[in-house]
Design a protein around this motif. Structure first.
Motif, PDB file in Angstrom:
ATOM      1  N   VAL A   1       0.868  -1.184   0.000  1.00  0.00           N
ATOM      2  CA  VAL A   1       0.000   0.000   0.000  1.00  0.00           C
ATOM      3  C   VAL A   1       0.903   1.232   0.000  1.00  0.00           C
ATOM      4  CG1 VAL A   1      -1.901  -1.142   1.189  1.00  0.00           C
ATOM      5  CG2 VAL A   1      -0.145   0.061   2.523  1.00  0.00           C
ATOM      6  N   SER A   2       0.324   2.377  -0.272  1.00  0.00           N
ATOM      7  CA  SER A   2       1.117   3.603  -0.278  1.00  0.00           C
ATOM      8  C   SER A   2       1.484   4.001   1.149  1.00  0.00           C
ATOM      9  CB  SER A   2       0.337   4.740  -0.936  1.00  0.00           C
ATOM     10  OG  SER A   2      -0.744   5.148  -0.109  1.00  0.00           O
ATOM     11  N   VAL A   3       2.567   4.769   1.257  1.00  0.00           N
ATOM     12  CA  VAL A   3       2.984   5.253   2.565  1.00  0.00           C
ATOM     13  C   VAL A   3       1.898   6.146   3.170  1.00  0.00           C
ATOM     14  CG1 VAL A   3       4.675   6.702   3.786  1.00  0.00           C
ATOM     15  CG2 VAL A   3       5.438   5.110   2.001  1.00  0.00           C
ATOM     16  N   VAL A   4       1.226   6.924   2.337  1.00  0.00           N
ATOM     17  CA  VAL A   4       0.143   7.795   2.816  1.00  0.00           C
ATOM     18  C   VAL A   4      -0.958   6.967   3.457  1.00  0.00           C
ATOM     19  CG1 VAL A   4      -1.656   9.407   2.132  1.00  0.00           C
ATOM     20  CG2 VAL A   4       0.641   9.627   1.164  1.00  0.00           C
ATOM     21  N   THR A   5      -1.360   5.861   2.783  1.00  0.00           N
ATOM     22  CA  THR A   5      -2.408   4.992   3.326  1.00  0.00           C
ATOM     23  C   THR A   5      -1.968   4.367   4.643  1.00  0.00           C
ATOM     24  OG1 THR A   5      -3.295   4.481   1.145  1.00  0.00           O
ATOM     25  CG2 THR A   5      -3.764   2.901   2.906  1.00  0.00           C
ATOM     26  N   LEU A   6      -0.720   3.891   4.664  1.00  0.00           N
ATOM     27  CA  LEU A   6      -0.213   3.246   5.880  1.00  0.00           C
ATOM     28  C   LEU A   6      -0.154   4.238   7.039  1.00  0.00           C
ATOM     29  CD1 LEU A   6       1.974   1.924   7.874  1.00  0.00           C
ATOM     30  CD2 LEU A   6       0.621   0.360   6.464  1.00  0.00           C
ATOM     31  N   ARG A   7       0.280   5.459   6.767  1.00  0.00           N
ATOM     32  CA  ARG A   7       0.325   6.471   7.826  1.00  0.00           C
ATOM     33  C   ARG A   7      -1.068   6.769   8.361  1.00  0.00           C
ATOM     34  NH1 ARG A   7       4.646  10.572   4.951  1.00  0.00           N
ATOM     35  NH2 ARG A   7       6.552   9.673   5.834  1.00  0.00           N
ATOM     36  N   ARG A   8      -2.034   6.819   7.471  1.00  0.00           N
ATOM     37  CA  ARG A   8      -3.407   7.072   7.898  1.00  0.00           C
ATOM     38  C   ARG A   8      -3.901   5.950   8.811  1.00  0.00           C
ATOM     39  NH1 ARG A   8      -5.780   6.989   3.153  1.00  0.00           N
ATOM     40  NH2 ARG A   8      -5.102   9.117   2.676  1.00  0.00           N
TER      41      ARG A   8
ATOM     42  N   LEU B   1      -1.621   1.249  19.347  1.00  0.00           N
ATOM     43  CA  LEU B   1      -0.173   1.319  19.133  1.00  0.00           C
ATOM     44  C   LEU B   1       0.271   2.745  19.375  1.00  0.00           C
ATOM     45  CD1 LEU B   1       0.053   2.895  16.224  1.00  0.00           C
ATOM     46  CD2 LEU B   1      -0.184   0.623  15.259  1.00  0.00           C
ATOM     47  N   ARG B   2       1.588   2.948  19.370  1.00  0.00           N
ATOM     48  CA  ARG B   2       2.154   4.276  19.531  1.00  0.00           C
ATOM     49  C   ARG B   2       2.773   4.718  18.212  1.00  0.00           C
ATOM     50  NH1 ARG B   2       6.438   4.931  22.824  1.00  0.00           N
ATOM     51  NH2 ARG B   2       5.839   7.029  23.461  1.00  0.00           N
ATOM     52  N   ARG B   3       2.526   5.958  17.870  1.00  0.00           N
ATOM     53  CA  ARG B   3       3.038   6.496  16.615  1.00  0.00           C
ATOM     54  C   ARG B   3       4.240   7.386  16.893  1.00  0.00           C
ATOM     55  NH1 ARG B   3       1.786  11.434  14.073  1.00  0.00           N
ATOM     56  NH2 ARG B   3       2.302  11.488  11.857  1.00  0.00           N
ATOM     57  N   GLY B   4       5.410   7.010  16.342  1.00  0.00           N
ATOM     58  CA  GLY B   4       6.598   7.842  16.425  1.00  0.00           C
ATOM     59  C   GLY B   4       6.819   8.528  15.096  1.00  0.00           C
ATOM     60  N   HIS B   5       7.952   9.174  14.946  1.00  0.00           N
ATOM     61  CA  HIS B   5       8.261   9.856  13.692  1.00  0.00           C
ATOM     62  C   HIS B   5       8.711   8.820  12.660  1.00  0.00           C
ATOM     63  CE1 HIS B   5       9.119  13.338  11.222  1.00  0.00           C
ATOM     64  NE2 HIS B   5      10.233  12.746  10.858  1.00  0.00           N
TER      65      HIS B   5
END
Length: 369
Positions: free
Chosen positions: A33-40, A51-55
């Motif tokens: 999948v795209s990085v944009v989709t995964l980040r969303r 989960l925890r979201r880091g940079h």
């Protein structure tokens, strides 16, 4: 056929829980999948507390809980080392600015206070990198030009993204092409001189330190600005404190007290760096019968405690916290670059100080009358 969102997110959670942490860009490739989709997806799972979201990283909740219960910091390799000198309140405000940005991005911060010993920063940075720091924010002490030069070689060889805070390496040096964020101290000095000249002062003294890059920048700027201003009839520089010179081998001649220098040069105004020294100098002037601002107008530089004196001091205020924030944002930008994507352009950011007018400067008596 596109994979259902809920199934994809379950796979994300499974990967994160099994590995502890995983880079978003790597997981996007695995799941096609795209990085944009995964980040969303990661942002939504983080909002749900799964989960925890880091940079650029998704991290499991389990390792964090285990680490917090044991009293140990999470060893996830997602840390940034911050290195600043001990007993340097000016830079502590800068590191707090960096901290707000890094923590908001989910980065773990490893703060290191460098002692006054020569070369202390190098061993600290080497240990931090050995412990897995992904990036470095550093404000070396650099008491003298020679100490600064001595650090150029090893700092240029640091293998992780690094940003200098409130330091501007010498042009053409090994660190000229290193990311940095710094106050424009030439402009800050200009603000001080301009304020005094506008009030009618024509003879101005600078009493400053000479044991940091900021002090050396202010001294150089004052000499240039005062020499170039046709309104200024006379100017002089002296040290603001007995321990303010990092290069005692340089023969600067006798350093008269500030009150004596003001009388000798007929000066009616002074720029004082830093403002802790400024408060002490104002007290010494009072003891010597020189009143501020009636007999001598004063502009301090740094604005850490200038407003707290018996006479609140007009002061140049570098954007200390904003320096830290900008440096952290620049470092995060570096860390977010995909491996193999090429090197982004080096950024040398300068932020403008501002003048805080508080009444310690007024028109000289002859002009006021």
């Amino acid at each position: 056929m596109r994979e259902p969102v809920d199934l994809r997110r379950r796979r994300i959670l499974s990967a994160v829980q099994s590995r502890g942490s995983v880079k978003v860009i790597d997981l996007a490739a695995e799941l096609a999948v795209s990085v944009v989709t995964l980040r969303r997806d990661v942002e939504e799972l983080a909002r749900e507390g799964k989960l925890r979201r880091g940079h650029g990283v998704a991290r499991s909740m389990a390792p964090v809980e285990a680490a917090s219960s044991s009293g140990q910091p999470p060893a996830d390799g997602d840390a940034v080392a911050l290195v600043v000198p001990e007993r340097h309140s000016y830079l502590y405000e800068t590191l707090h600015g960096a901290r707000t940005v890094l923590e908001a991005a989910g980065m773990r911060i490893a703060l290191h206070i460098a002692p006054r010993a020569a070369g202390a920063e190098q061993s600290i940075v080497e240990r931090a990198l050995a412990d897995g720091a992904r990036g470095l924010l550093i404000a070396p002490r650099w008491r003298s030009a020679a100490a600064e030069q001595a650090d150029y070689g090893w700092l240029a060889q640091v293998k992780v993204p690094a940003v200098l805070m409130e330091r501007r390496p010498r042009p053409g040096s090994a660190l000229h092409a290193m990311d940095s964020v710094c106050s424009d101290h030439w402009y800050g000095t200009h603000l001080a001189v301009e304020h005094l000249v506008a009030l009618g002062h024509r003879r101005i003294v600078l009493a400053s330190r000479n044991d940091s890059p900021t002090a050396r920048a202010i001294r150089a700027a004052f000499a240039q600005i005062a020499a170039d201003r046709p309104e200024i009839d006379d100017w002089a520089m002296t040290l603001s404190a007995p321990d303010a010179d990092a290069e005692p081998a340089v023969d600067r001649g006798p350093q008269p007290g500030l009150a004596a220098l003001l009388r000798e040069r007929g000066a009616t105004a002074a720029v004082l760096h830093g403002d802790v020294d400024a408060l002490m100098l104002v007290q010494q002037l009072s003891d010597d019968g020189v009143r501020v601002p009636q007999d001598c107008s004063v502009v301090a530089y740094d604005d850490m405690v200038a407003a707290l004196g018996g006479t609140p001091l007009t002061a140049v205020a570098p954007p200390k916290a904003e320096i830290g924030r900008a440096a952290a944002e620049l470092l995060l930008h570096r860390l977010d670059q995909p491996v193999g994507a090429g090197t982004a352009s080096v950024r040398r950011v300068e932020l403008m100080p501002e003048l805080k007018v508080r009444g310690s400067a007024q028109a000289p008596t002859a002009v006021a009358e």
